[in-house]
Design a protein around this motif. Structure first.
Motif, mmCIF file in Angstrom:
data_model
loop_
_atom_site.group_PDB
_atom_site.id
_atom_site.type_symbol
_atom_site.label_atom_id
_atom_site.label_comp_id
_atom_site.label_asym_id
_atom_site.label_seq_id
_atom_site.Cartn_x
_atom_site.Cartn_y
_atom_site.Cartn_z
ATOM 1 N N GLY A 118 0.777 -1.236 0.000
ATOM 2 C CA GLY A 118 0.000 0.000 0.000
ATOM 3 C C GLY A 118 0.801 1.273 0.000
ATOM 4 O O GLY A 118 0.236 2.375 0.044
ATOM 5 N N GLY A 119 2.129 1.157 -0.049
ATOM 6 C CA GLY A 119 2.959 2.361 -0.056
ATOM 7 C C GLY A 119 2.782 3.163 -1.344
ATOM 8 O O GLY A 119 2.678 2.588 -2.433
ATOM 9 N N GLN A 120 2.754 4.477 -1.219
ATOM 10 C CA GLN A 120 2.690 5.370 -2.382
ATOM 11 C C GLN A 120 4.069 5.951 -2.611
ATOM 12 O O GLN A 120 4.596 6.670 -1.764
ATOM 13 N N LEU A 121 4.677 5.645 -3.742
ATOM 14 C CA LEU A 121 6.026 6.111 -4.056
ATOM 15 C C LEU A 121 5.949 7.337 -4.953
ATOM 16 O O LEU A 121 5.375 7.285 -6.044
ATOM 17 N N LEU A 122 6.515 8.441 -4.493
ATOM 18 C CA LEU A 122 6.556 9.682 -5.261
ATOM 19 C C LEU A 122 8.006 9.962 -5.649
ATOM 20 O O LEU A 122 8.823 10.366 -4.812
ATOM 21 N N LEU A 123 8.338 9.700 -6.915
ATOM 22 C CA LEU A 123 9.668 9.981 -7.419
ATOM 23 C C LEU A 123 9.806 11.433 -7.811
ATOM 24 O O LEU A 123 8.816 12.185 -7.858
ATOM 25 N N ASP A 124 11.041 11.856 -8.082
ATOM 26 C CA ASP A 124 11.318 13.253 -8.439
ATOM 27 C C ASP A 124 10.788 14.191 -7.350
ATOM 28 O O ASP A 124 10.280 15.276 -7.629
ATOM 29 N N SER A 125 10.919 13.726 -6.100
ATOM 30 C CA SER A 125 10.418 14.483 -4.939
ATOM 31 C C SER A 125 11.592 14.768 -4.012
ATOM 32 O O SER A 125 11.858 14.028 -3.054
ATOM 33 N N ASN A 126 12.287 15.836 -4.322
ATOM 34 C CA ASN A 126 13.512 16.198 -3.620
ATOM 35 C C ASN A 126 13.187 17.061 -2.410
ATOM 36 O O ASN A 126 12.735 18.202 -2.550
ATOM 37 N N VAL A 127 13.400 16.518 -1.207
ATOM 38 C CA VAL A 127 13.142 17.278 0.028
ATOM 39 C C VAL A 127 14.273 18.280 0.234
ATOM 40 O O VAL A 127 15.454 17.913 0.227
ATOM 41 N N VAL A 128 13.922 19.552 0.413
ATOM 42 C CA VAL A 128 14.923 20.596 0.625
ATOM 43 C C VAL A 128 14.863 21.184 2.027
ATOM 44 O O VAL A 128 15.805 21.848 2.463
ATOM 45 N N GLU A 129 13.776 20.927 2.740
ATOM 46 C CA GLU A 129 13.667 21.481 4.106
ATOM 47 C C GLU A 129 12.704 20.645 4.932
ATOM 48 O O GLU A 129 11.671 20.181 4.434
ATOM 49 N N TYR A 130 13.072 20.453 6.202
ATOM 50 C CA TYR A 130 12.245 19.711 7.145
ATOM 51 C C TYR A 130 11.655 20.660 8.183
ATOM 52 O O TYR A 130 12.362 21.521 8.710
ATOM 53 N N ASP A 131 10.386 20.485 8.478
ATOM 54 C CA ASP A 131 9.733 21.161 9.595
ATOM 55 C C ASP A 131 9.512 20.086 10.650
ATOM 56 O O ASP A 131 8.481 19.413 10.678
ATOM 57 N N PHE A 132 10.512 19.905 11.507
ATOM 58 C CA PHE A 132 10.502 18.785 12.441
ATOM 59 C C PHE A 132 9.356 18.872 13.442
ATOM 60 O O PHE A 132 8.748 17.860 13.786
ATOM 61 N N ALA A 133 9.059 20.069 13.906
ATOM 62 C CA ALA A 133 8.040 20.222 14.942
ATOM 63 C C ALA A 133 6.644 19.888 14.432
ATOM 64 O O ALA A 133 5.775 19.475 15.213
ATOM 65 N N ASN A 134 6.430 20.047 13.124
ATOM 66 C CA ASN A 134 5.090 19.864 12.574
ATOM 67 C C ASN A 134 4.979 18.675 11.628
ATOM 68 O O ASN A 134 3.970 18.519 10.928
ATOM 69 N N GLY A 135 5.998 17.849 11.581
ATOM 70 C CA GLY A 135 5.934 16.654 10.743
ATOM 71 C C GLY A 135 5.732 16.963 9.275
ATOM 72 O O GLY A 135 4.922 16.316 8.607
ATOM 73 N N ALA A 136 6.498 17.927 8.766
ATOM 74 C CA ALA A 136 6.301 18.360 7.382
ATOM 75 C C ALA A 136 7.628 18.422 6.636
ATOM 76 O O ALA A 136 8.696 18.568 7.235
ATOM 77 N N VAL A 137 7.526 18.317 5.308
ATOM 78 C CA VAL A 137 8.694 18.457 4.436
ATOM 79 C C VAL A 137 8.350 19.402 3.298
ATOM 80 O O VAL A 137 7.213 19.445 2.824
ATOM 81 N N GLN A 138 9.336 20.177 2.889
ATOM 82 C CA GLN A 138 9.200 21.079 1.743
ATOM 83 C C GLN A 138 9.984 20.489 0.585
ATOM 84 O O GLN A 138 11.170 20.140 0.722
ATOM 85 N N LEU A 139 9.337 20.372 -0.573
ATOM 86 C CA LEU A 139 9.975 19.804 -1.743
ATOM 87 C C LEU A 139 10.531 20.882 -2.653
ATOM 88 O O LEU A 139 10.068 22.037 -2.634
ATOM 89 N N LEU A 140 11.499 20.506 -3.462
ATOM 90 C CA LEU A 140 12.105 21.437 -4.410
ATOM 91 C C LEU A 140 11.078 21.981 -5.388
ATOM 92 O O LEU A 140 11.183 23.127 -5.839
ATOM 93 N N ASN A 141 10.064 21.185 -5.705
ATOM 94 C CA ASN A 141 9.032 21.630 -6.650
ATOM 95 C C ASN A 141 7.995 22.553 -6.029
ATOM 96 O O ASN A 141 7.008 22.927 -6.676
ATOM 97 N N GLY A 142 8.194 22.913 -4.755
ATOM 98 C CA GLY A 142 7.306 23.859 -4.094
ATOM 99 C C GLY A 142 6.239 23.231 -3.220
ATOM 100 O O GLY A 142 5.579 23.935 -2.454
#
Length: 458
Positions: A118-142
């Motif tokens: 059931g895993g969803q694989l998202l390729l071309d998804s380059n993480v550039v920043e982590y928001d550790f406190a809120n469980g979030a990631v920012q991708l290069l594509n915005g």
């Protein structure tokens, strides 16, 4: 639970399988535009295979891997047999076999089962920043993605580790070792009178030649059509910009005193050759963020030298342990909400249990791996005497030498983090194999989670 896993390598895909089979929603992010066939051979140890088998990968793995009958250890110069490890018997000893497999084959199997779970694989998804406190990631594509938990399995050069630890991040440090890697077609080896005896397609045994400061490891991959070759040497030559021919010249010089069979294997190897310096990530102050919504795993947390062949296996252990801890915090079939104070505490406790249990285990294996490499390649005549005598016991069902005071200096040590005995020779030492391969990662994390739950979750 909704979980983002950053990195579609062996660690990330193993975790996605375990989590998906428990009913968690898993999104796997990877910067690559497509998954490519990378690497060469890897060796996987029994305690990791126990978990992969439990997750339903047994049939696929056994169909596309090799279980050697023995690991033969030879003196590099004379070609004399020093000892052998009975690899085929490990299944009965440790509950699962020891296998060798092409990394791309292993990766493809894990990928298929992660998607099946059931895993969803998202390729071309380059993480550039982590928001550790809120469980979030920012991708290069915005895009910004949020989950209950973010797990970074983004490898030895981890961006997540760098952002989590800041100036406390030690990075990856050189171990002082490197390895030239290449392959040879088995058909050529079988046809050559010098090497034909080494390629027994019935036993599929591996061979390992040792000498001061250098060694040659060979094992079969790709349905026994290729021989994987790993040439260890001290990392004192910068080969980054060298051509394959220049690398081969260095190899020829390094191994010029090795026995004729090794010389011929090198003659028959394919033109492609690469040198890989061996780096490791030293013990980190922490793997998790205080928010309880982020954690490191795999090479990002504890990359290690390969002299116990445990790097891949430890990543699978991480996946099994983390999934078990999260299942205790959010049992399969139950609902989970971070707006619930109890669920939030449970998630924090799961990460605390995972880190508390896994850090000393990973650090012990890191130490054992370096000790294995140093002992196998020692230049000390006295220590080589101890090593060779130990290798002579390697096929027996006994631990030798038992005591630290063996007349071999510091050749038998105690692990700094756990006190485990570290014998000479890495995988050839039964005592070291026993505590590595008998380990129960799920049992250890479940025991700690339950024993500390009352205090932590109160």
């Amino acid at each position: 639970m909704n979980i983002i896993v950053v990195g579609a390598g062996i660690a990330g895909l193993s975790l996605a399988i375990a989590l998906g089979q428990s009913g968690h929603q898993v999104t796997i992010l990877d910067a690559a535009p497509q998954l490519a066939e990378l690497g060469a051979g890897v060796q996987m140890t029994p305690q990791a295979l126990r978990y992969l088998f439990q997750w339903g990968l047994k049939e696929d793995l056994l169909a596309e891997s090799i279980i050697p009958e023995n690991l033969h250890v030879w003196d590099g110069s004379s070609g004399n047999l020093l000892g052998h490890v009975r690899i085929r018997e490990m299944e009965s000893q440790y509950g699962a076999p020891y296998i060798v497999v092409h990394r791309a084959v292993l990766h493809n199997i894990l990928h298929r089962h992660a998607i099946k779970a059931g895993g969803q694989l998202l390729l071309d998804s380059n993480v550039v920043e982590y928001d550790f406190a809120n469980g979030a990631v920012q991708l290069l594509n915005g895009k910004r993605l949020t989950a209950d938990l973010v797990v970074a399995a983004d490898g030895i050069n981890s961006l997540a580790r760098s952002q989590l630890l800041g100036n406390k991040n030690p990075g990856s440090l050189p171990t002082g070792w490197a390895a030239f890697r290449m392959t040879t077609e088995v058909s050529k080896l079988k046809a050559d009178p010098t090497t034909s005896s080494l390629v027994d397609l019935q036993s599929r045994s591996s061979n390992f030649w040792v000498a001061p400061q250098i060694s040659c490891m060979t094992y079969l991959i790709k349905d026994a059509t290729l021989l994987n070759i790993v040439l260890t040497h001290r990392d004192d030559v910068n080969t980054k910009d060298l051509t394959s021919n220049e690398c081969k010249e260095i190899v020829r010089d390094l191994f010029k005193d090795f026995e004729p069979r090794v010389q011929r294997i090198l003659d028959l190897s394919t033109p492609k050759i690469a040198n890989y310096p061996v780096y490791a990530v030293p013990p980190l102050p922490s793997w998790a963020h205080e928010s309880g919504r982020f954690v490191l795993m795999g090479d990002a947390a504890h990359a290690m030298a390969f002299y116990m062949s445990m790097g891949v296996s430890i990543a699978v252990e991480d996946a099994a342990a983390l999934a078990a801890a999260l299942d205790l915090a959010c049992p399969p079939g139950s609902s989970f909400s971070l707006s619930s104070e109890a669920d939030g505490r449970g998630l924090k406790h799961a990460l605390h249990a995972f880190e508390t249990v896994r850090k000393p285990r990973a650090e012990a294996v890191q130490e054992a791996s370096l000790h294995g490499g140093d002992s196998l390649h020692t230049s000390s005549k006295e220590e080589r005497g101890v090593l060779y005598e130990a290798l002579g016991h390697s096929h027996r069902d006994e631990i030798w030498p038992l005591e630290i005071d063996t007349g071999g200096g510091n050749f038998v040590q105690r692990c700094k983090s756990t006190g485990q005995r570290l014998g000479p020779g890495g995988i050839t030492d039964k005592g070291t194999r026993d505590w590595c391969y008998n380990y129960d990662a799920i049992g250890a994390v479940e025991k700690y989670f339950k024993s500390s739950a009352a205090e932590t979750l109160a």
